[in-house]
Design a protein around this motif. Structure first.
Motif, PDB file in Angstrom:
ATOM      1  N   HIS A  69       0.825  -1.213   0.000  1.00  0.00           N
ATOM      2  CA  HIS A  69       0.000   0.000   0.000  1.00  0.00           C
ATOM      3  C   HIS A  69       0.855   1.256   0.000  1.00  0.00           C
ATOM      4  O   HIS A  69       1.969   1.273   0.530  1.00  0.00           O
ATOM      5  N   GLY A  70       0.276   2.323  -0.550  1.00  0.00           N
ATOM      6  CA  GLY A  70       1.046   3.517  -0.850  1.00  0.00           C
ATOM      7  C   GLY A  70       1.642   4.240   0.344  1.00  0.00           C
ATOM      8  O   GLY A  70       2.626   4.963   0.196  1.00  0.00           O
ATOM      9  N   ASP A  71       1.062   4.083   1.539  1.00  0.00           N
ATOM     10  CA  ASP A  71       1.631   4.765   2.690  1.00  0.00           C
ATOM     11  C   ASP A  71       2.706   3.913   3.381  1.00  0.00           C
ATOM     12  O   ASP A  71       3.238   4.304   4.416  1.00  0.00           O
ATOM     13  N   HIS A  72       3.018   2.778   2.798  1.00  0.00           N
ATOM     14  CA  HIS A  72       4.093   1.920   3.311  1.00  0.00           C
ATOM     15  C   HIS A  72       5.170   1.686   2.253  1.00  0.00           C
ATOM     16  O   HIS A  72       6.354   1.613   2.592  1.00  0.00           O
ATOM     17  N   ALA A  73       4.779   1.515   1.031  1.00  0.00           N
ATOM     18  CA  ALA A  73       5.718   1.246  -0.061  1.00  0.00           C
ATOM     19  C   ALA A  73       5.820   2.478  -0.945  1.00  0.00           C
ATOM     20  O   ALA A  73       4.845   2.877  -1.579  1.00  0.00           O
TER      21      ALA A  73
ATOM     22  N   ALA B 217       6.747  -7.403  -6.340  1.00  0.00           N
ATOM     23  CA  ALA B 217       6.023  -7.418  -7.622  1.00  0.00           C
ATOM     24  C   ALA B 217       5.001  -6.289  -7.680  1.00  0.00           C
ATOM     25  O   ALA B 217       4.834  -5.633  -8.723  1.00  0.00           O
ATOM     26  N   ILE B 218       4.316  -6.051  -6.574  1.00  0.00           N
ATOM     27  CA  ILE B 218       3.350  -4.943  -6.517  1.00  0.00           C
ATOM     28  C   ILE B 218       4.063  -3.610  -6.709  1.00  0.00           C
ATOM     29  O   ILE B 218       3.600  -2.729  -7.450  1.00  0.00           O
ATOM     30  N   MET B 219       5.201  -3.453  -6.057  1.00  0.00           N
ATOM     31  CA  MET B 219       5.958  -2.197  -6.174  1.00  0.00           C
ATOM     32  C   MET B 219       6.453  -2.000  -7.611  1.00  0.00           C
ATOM     33  O   MET B 219       6.410  -0.881  -8.135  1.00  0.00           O
ATOM     34  N   ARG B 220       6.913  -3.059  -8.244  1.00  0.00           N
ATOM     35  CA  ARG B 220       7.375  -2.913  -9.636  1.00  0.00           C
ATOM     36  C   ARG B 220       6.224  -2.490 -10.536  1.00  0.00           C
ATOM     37  O   ARG B 220       6.389  -1.659 -11.437  1.00  0.00           O
ATOM     38  N   LEU B 221       5.050  -3.052 -10.280  1.00  0.00           N
ATOM     39  CA  LEU B 221       3.882  -2.687 -11.089  1.00  0.00           C
ATOM     40  C   LEU B 221       3.524  -1.218 -10.898  1.00  0.00           C
ATOM     41  O   LEU B 221       3.181  -0.515 -11.854  1.00  0.00           O
TER      42      LEU B 221
ATOM     43  N   VAL C 243     -14.340  -0.298  -4.446  1.00  0.00           N
ATOM     44  CA  VAL C 243     -13.311  -1.082  -3.754  1.00  0.00           C
ATOM     45  C   VAL C 243     -11.949  -0.469  -4.064  1.00  0.00           C
ATOM     46  O   VAL C 243     -11.740   0.086  -5.148  1.00  0.00           O
ATOM     47  N   TYR C 244     -11.025  -0.584  -3.156  1.00  0.00           N
ATOM     48  CA  TYR C 244      -9.667  -0.126  -3.430  1.00  0.00           C
ATOM     49  C   TYR C 244      -8.947  -1.172  -4.263  1.00  0.00           C
ATOM     50  O   TYR C 244      -9.179  -2.376  -4.121  1.00  0.00           O
ATOM     51  N   ALA C 245      -8.084  -0.680  -5.141  1.00  0.00           N
ATOM     52  CA  ALA C 245      -7.538  -1.537  -6.193  1.00  0.00           C
ATOM     53  C   ALA C 245      -6.655  -2.659  -5.650  1.00  0.00           C
ATOM     54  O   ALA C 245      -6.653  -3.761  -6.203  1.00  0.00           O
ATOM     55  N   LEU C 246      -5.919  -2.384  -4.591  1.00  0.00           N
ATOM     56  CA  LEU C 246      -4.979  -3.366  -4.066  1.00  0.00           C
ATOM     57  C   LEU C 246      -5.535  -4.021  -2.808  1.00  0.00           C
ATOM     58  O   LEU C 246      -5.604  -3.386  -1.749  1.00  0.00           O
ATOM     59  N   GLY C 247      -5.924  -5.244  -2.920  1.00  0.00           N
ATOM     60  CA  GLY C 247      -6.344  -6.023  -1.761  1.00  0.00           C
ATOM     61  C   GLY C 247      -7.846  -6.137  -1.619  1.00  0.00           C
ATOM     62  O   GLY C 247      -8.402  -7.238  -1.646  1.00  0.00           O
TER      63      GLY C 247
ATOM     64  N   GLU D 292      -5.585   5.626   6.393  1.00  0.00           N
ATOM     65  CA  GLU D 292      -5.606   4.900   5.146  1.00  0.00           C
ATOM     66  C   GLU D 292      -6.988   4.879   4.521  1.00  0.00           C
ATOM     67  O   GLU D 292      -7.974   4.627   5.174  1.00  0.00           O
ATOM     68  N   ASP D 293      -7.020   5.107   3.232  1.00  0.00           N
ATOM     69  CA  ASP D 293      -8.268   4.999   2.505  1.00  0.00           C
ATOM     70  C   ASP D 293      -8.565   3.550   2.146  1.00  0.00           C
ATOM     71  O   ASP D 293      -9.680   3.199   1.808  1.00  0.00           O
ATOM     72  N   ASP D 294      -7.525   2.704   2.174  1.00  0.00           N
ATOM     73  CA  ASP D 294      -7.698   1.329   1.731  1.00  0.00           C
ATOM     74  C   ASP D 294      -8.079   0.415   2.883  1.00  0.00           C
ATOM     75  O   ASP D 294      -7.686  -0.725   2.945  1.00  0.00           O
ATOM     76  N   SER D 295      -8.853   0.937   3.818  1.00  0.00           N
ATOM     77  CA  SER D 295      -9.149   0.171   5.019  1.00  0.00           C
ATOM     78  C   SER D 295     -10.301  -0.782   4.845  1.00  0.00           C
ATOM     79  O   SER D 295     -10.640  -1.510   5.729  1.00  0.00           O
TER      80      SER D 295
END
Length: 345
Positions: free
Chosen positions: A48-52, A67-71, A184-188, A342-345
């Motif tokens: 997630h963006g506030d960690h990576a 892999a997520i970070m590379r994407l 929905v949030y895109a990641l997870g 976090e918005d992705d909660s």
């Protein structure tokens, strides 16, 4: 190690792991954990963006998180990437580091750091309930536990995931002509909602906004079966009546959503238990599905890890600190930079 009281001969843990303006810094290993800015050496708990964040000279994480970070960060060609499997350990300077599952999203991990007879566990974000898209959280006995506190108030008790998905399916039966547009949030969250729908027996095609496509592809590449999914943009004669369409939350109020017939706006997030948040999102059908531990799960986790010291970060820090102290744990808030709600909660 990981006893009820710290060894009096052991160093003060705050002398070797402490917050800085760049983020949480491990001095004997000379690296940062989930730093807020680009640093020479980073250990990343999840994608997630506030960690990576991009731009690190080197990054250590699970292969899935890398892999997520590379994407997200155009391949990270300038970052030296090192993958660590769950349970595998590595020596970094004078610290032994390992990763164990956090149960948050694909690739999410807790960082386990050992130095001079002390063990500190940095939870990152975590949840305790089952999630078919990632391994479950593993409690690790430790001397110091650094925990998130996103939903650390007694009012937060997340209902069962199956019950929330049941609300969505009942709404589909009640309004068979309407499109159910689920934010929905895109990641997870996106991939988890799809898996929850499949577990509930929904085997029809699930339509996706284009902004969700690449991460769904990545999840599939890592063995997560999402069933029949397709992009809205690829539909030719589809009317979307009675269909489930997943989209980023911002798309619900966007012109993009006007193509759907009398849509039922829904939103999947832990914050949907707060009526004001549901109204703010325009959610006619709020679904309380969270990727974070609720109040009861946070309390259970403190009991499971048995740490005599707890440091609390990003969220409702004061309430969890107060609770921990009330049961005899030495607790304090750890004010870290770059940890917005976090918005992705």
């Amino acid at each position: 190690m990981a006893t009820d009281t710290l060894d009096p001969a052991a160093p003060n843990p705050r002398t070797w792991l402490y917050p800085t303006p760049r983020g949480l810094y491990c001095a004997p290993g000379d690296f940062y954990i989930d730093p807020a800015v680009a640093v020479p050496r980073a250990l990343i708990t999840h994608g997630h963006g506030d960690h990576a964040r991009p731009g690190h000279r080197s990054a250590l994480a699970t292969s899935e998180t890398l892999a997520i970070m590379r994407l997200r960060f155009q391949g990270m060609p300038d970052t030296q990437q090192q993958a660590l499997k769950y349970g595998e350990s590595i020596r970094i300077g004078d610290v032994e580091a390992s990763l164990v599952p956090a149960g948050h999203i694909l690739g999410s991990a807790q960082a386990v750091l050992e130095h001079k007879g002390q063990r500190i566990v940095v939870s990152g974000d975590f949840k305790r309930r089952p999630d078919p898209t990632c391994p479950p959280f593993e409690p690790v006995p430790c001397d110091v536990f650094i925990t998130e506190a996103t939903f650390a108030l007694p009012v937060f008790h997340h209902p069962s995931d199956a019950g929330e998905i049941g609300k969505l399916l009942r709404s589909l039966q009640t309004f068979p002509e309407r499109t159910h547009l689920v934010g929905v949030y895109a990641l997870g969250k996106c991939q988890r909602v799809i898996r929850l729908l499949r577990a509930a027996g929904y085997d029809k095609r699930i339509w996706l906004h284009g902004g969700l496509a690449s991460l769904c592809t990545l999840y599939r590449q890592h063995g997560i079966d999402l069933g029949d999914i397709a992009l809205v943009s690829d539909a030719v004669i589809e009317t979307f009546k009675g269909a489930i369409v997943l989209c980023p939350p911002s798309a619900i109020a966007d012109r993009w959503s006007r193509r759907f017939f009398d849509p039922v706006p829904a939103m999947a997030s832990g914050w949907m238990s707060v009526r004001a948040r549901a109204r703010q999102r325009g959610a006619e059908l709020p679904l309380v599905i969270s990727d974070h531990a609720d109040w009861s799960e946070l309390k259970q986790t403190l009991a499971d890890v048995g740490a005599p010291k707890v440091w609390v970060t990003h969220g409702r820090e004061e309430a969890l600190v107060h609770y921990a102290r009330s049961i005899g744990i030495e607790a304090e808030a750890l004010h870290l930079a770059g940890r917005e709600e976090e918005d992705d909660s």
